[in-house]
Design an enzyme around this catalytic site. Sequence first.
Site, PDB file in Angstrom:
ATOM      1  N   ARG A  93       0.827  -1.214   0.000  1.00  0.00           N
ATOM      2  CA  ARG A  93       0.000   0.000   0.000  1.00  0.00           C
ATOM      3  C   ARG A  93       0.859   1.261   0.000  1.00  0.00           C
ATOM      4  NH1 ARG A  93      -3.917  -1.814   4.760  1.00  0.00           N
ATOM      5  NH2 ARG A  93      -2.062  -3.059   5.207  1.00  0.00           N
ATOM      6  N   GLN A  94       2.190   1.069   0.122  1.00  0.00           N
ATOM      7  CA  GLN A  94       3.081   2.238   0.069  1.00  0.00           C
ATOM      8  C   GLN A  94       3.912   2.162  -1.209  1.00  0.00           C
ATOM      9  OE1 GLN A  94       5.192   2.916   3.831  1.00  0.00           O
ATOM     10  NE2 GLN A  94       3.641   1.668   4.816  1.00  0.00           N
ATOM     11  N   HIS A 127      -2.566  -4.562  -4.466  1.00  0.00           N
ATOM     12  CA  HIS A 127      -3.437  -3.423  -4.227  1.00  0.00           C
ATOM     13  C   HIS A 127      -3.553  -2.540  -5.471  1.00  0.00           C
ATOM     14  CE1 HIS A 127      -5.469  -0.536  -1.835  1.00  0.00           C
ATOM     15  NE2 HIS A 127      -4.600   0.395  -2.127  1.00  0.00           N
ATOM     16  N   ASP A 168     -14.499   0.665  -2.375  1.00  0.00           N
ATOM     17  CA  ASP A 168     -13.832   1.926  -2.719  1.00  0.00           C
ATOM     18  C   ASP A 168     -13.623   2.000  -4.229  1.00  0.00           C
ATOM     19  OD1 ASP A 168     -11.402   0.475  -3.271  1.00  0.00           O
ATOM     20  OD2 ASP A 168     -10.962   0.508  -1.126  1.00  0.00           O
ATOM     21  N   LYS A 192     -15.211   5.833  -0.974  1.00  0.00           N
ATOM     22  CA  LYS A 192     -14.696   5.807   0.405  1.00  0.00           C
ATOM     23  C   LYS A 192     -13.610   6.865   0.557  1.00  0.00           C
ATOM     24  CE  LYS A 192     -11.465   2.716   1.873  1.00  0.00           C
ATOM     25  NZ  LYS A 192     -10.883   1.417   2.262  1.00  0.00           N
ATOM     26  N   ARG A 194     -10.536   8.122   3.271  1.00  0.00           N
ATOM     27  CA  ARG A 194      -9.822   7.785   4.500  1.00  0.00           C
ATOM     28  C   ARG A 194      -8.947   8.972   4.892  1.00  0.00           C
ATOM     29  NH1 ARG A 194      -8.156   2.764   6.988  1.00  0.00           N
ATOM     30  NH2 ARG A 194      -8.652   1.491   5.192  1.00  0.00           N
ATOM     31  N   ASP A 218     -13.043  -7.169  -1.929  1.00  0.00           N
ATOM     32  CA  ASP A 218     -11.900  -6.293  -1.653  1.00  0.00           C
ATOM     33  C   ASP A 218     -10.610  -7.090  -1.777  1.00  0.00           C
ATOM     34  OD1 ASP A 218     -10.670  -3.918  -1.064  1.00  0.00           O
ATOM     35  OD2 ASP A 218     -11.677  -3.616   0.853  1.00  0.00           O
ATOM     36  N   THR A 223      -8.134  -3.749   9.290  1.00  0.00           N
ATOM     37  CA  THR A 223      -8.822  -3.589  10.589  1.00  0.00           C
ATOM     38  C   THR A 223     -10.277  -4.049  10.524  1.00  0.00           C
ATOM     39  OG1 THR A 223      -9.573  -1.366  10.024  1.00  0.00           O
ATOM     40  CG2 THR A 223      -7.438  -1.543  11.144  1.00  0.00           C
ATOM     41  N   THR A 226     -13.423  -0.943   6.851  1.00  0.00           N
ATOM     42  CA  THR A 226     -14.020  -0.722   5.520  1.00  0.00           C
ATOM     43  C   THR A 226     -15.238  -1.617   5.327  1.00  0.00           C
ATOM     44  OG1 THR A 226     -11.881  -0.107   4.596  1.00  0.00           O
ATOM     45  CG2 THR A 226     -13.545  -0.875   3.028  1.00  0.00           C
TER      46      THR A 226
HETATM   47  C1  R5P Z   1      -7.884  -0.118   0.674  1.00  0.00           C
HETATM   48  O1  R5P Z   1      -7.800   0.616  -0.269  1.00  0.00           O
HETATM   49  C2  R5P Z   1      -7.945  -1.604   0.567  1.00  0.00           C
HETATM   50  O2  R5P Z   1      -8.450  -2.036  -0.647  1.00  0.00           O
HETATM   51  C3  R5P Z   1      -8.769  -2.156   1.707  1.00  0.00           C
HETATM   52  O3  R5P Z   1     -10.110  -1.730   1.538  1.00  0.00           O
HETATM   53  C4  R5P Z   1      -8.261  -1.670   3.020  1.00  0.00           C
HETATM   54  O4  R5P Z   1      -6.891  -1.884   3.145  1.00  0.00           O
HETATM   55  C5  R5P Z   1      -8.995  -2.338   4.152  1.00  0.00           C
HETATM   56  O5  R5P Z   1      -8.548  -1.798   5.344  1.00  0.00           O
HETATM   57  P1  R5P Z   1      -9.425  -1.864   6.660  1.00  0.00           P
HETATM   58  O6  R5P Z   1      -9.872  -3.284   6.819  1.00  0.00           O
HETATM   59  O7  R5P Z   1      -8.485  -1.433   7.744  1.00  0.00           O
HETATM   60  O8  R5P Z   1     -10.554  -0.923   6.501  1.00  0.00           O
END
Ligand code: R5P
Length: 297
Positions: A93-94, A127, A168, A192, A194, A218, A223, A226
């Site tokens: 994600r980075q 991702h 998202d 979405k 964040r 997804d 966590t 989402t």
């Molecule tokens: C974000 O863009 C990813 O696709 C996931 O939706 C995200 O990483 C989920 O994170 P969490 O479960 O913390 O909401």
Amino acid sequence: MKIFSGSTNKPLAEKIAKLLKKPLGQIEIHLFPDGEKRVRVMEKVLGEDSTVVQSTSTNADINYMELFFILDALKRSGSKSVTVVIPYLGYQRQDHVFRQGEAVSMGVIIKILEVVGVDKLITFDLHSSRIPELFSIPILHLSALPIFAKTIKEKHWDDGKTLIVSPDMGGVRRVKILCRLLKNMPYMAIEKNRDLKSGKISMEEIKTVTKNRAIIVDDMISTGATIVKAADLLRRKGAREIFVFATHAVFAGRAEKLLQESLVKQVFVTDTIDVPKDKYFTKLYVLSVAEMIAENL
Ligand code: R5P
């Protein structure tokens, strides 16, 4: 070919080895009292093609370090080639600079993998589809979407009463591919937002859901925030049954508790990350990617 496993996802490595009718290669991983690790390959790999399976989920730093040492040990022991299977690629994600001054952590990891001498990488549902472009070595980017499509068909959820939902906008491409595998099932995406500082999630309003069933798709559940937010929104807008399909069960914090107590009926994930016993919950179903990996080795 010899197959080895790091310590993060032995069950998946064992399944792959079994499918290929090969034993798992022996590796000694010694943990010193100060947390450092010593890695030793116990097999003869001179002139062999080797494969290493290691998921780099929590704790990503420790798991990457262990992987780098395994790769170094294999190369030093004369392995002809090394394919690394990182089903869940930590730090993905980075992959670019979001705000001025940030590190591109994914880029750093890729540099190390290449320097250590990896010949090929196999991974799942990244991702961003642009991550493979950051690599100079060949990368096989597999997807669990065909496994999800198969399961949805087996459950007869392709009965015209289902709406596929991306929680998202970044996931639209993903749901479009899944819907194509399901005879163009209808889909929608939630907008979405964040907050980068607090991590807090908010979602824009959506129009009324006219289908009984919503399936949220997804790439990962971290966590669980989402999924919980998306499920609340979908129920408020008319969905009676809500299911989730996500490739990577990162399950950070209290994700398992949030998901169990959510409006979601069942949560399907894959074994790209080994879910520890204490993170299991009754709504959870784990599908395996082992066959797909074995077919590609
Ligand atoms: C974000 O863009 C990813 O696709 C996931 O939706 C995200 O990483 C989920 O994170 P969490 O479960 O913390 O909401």
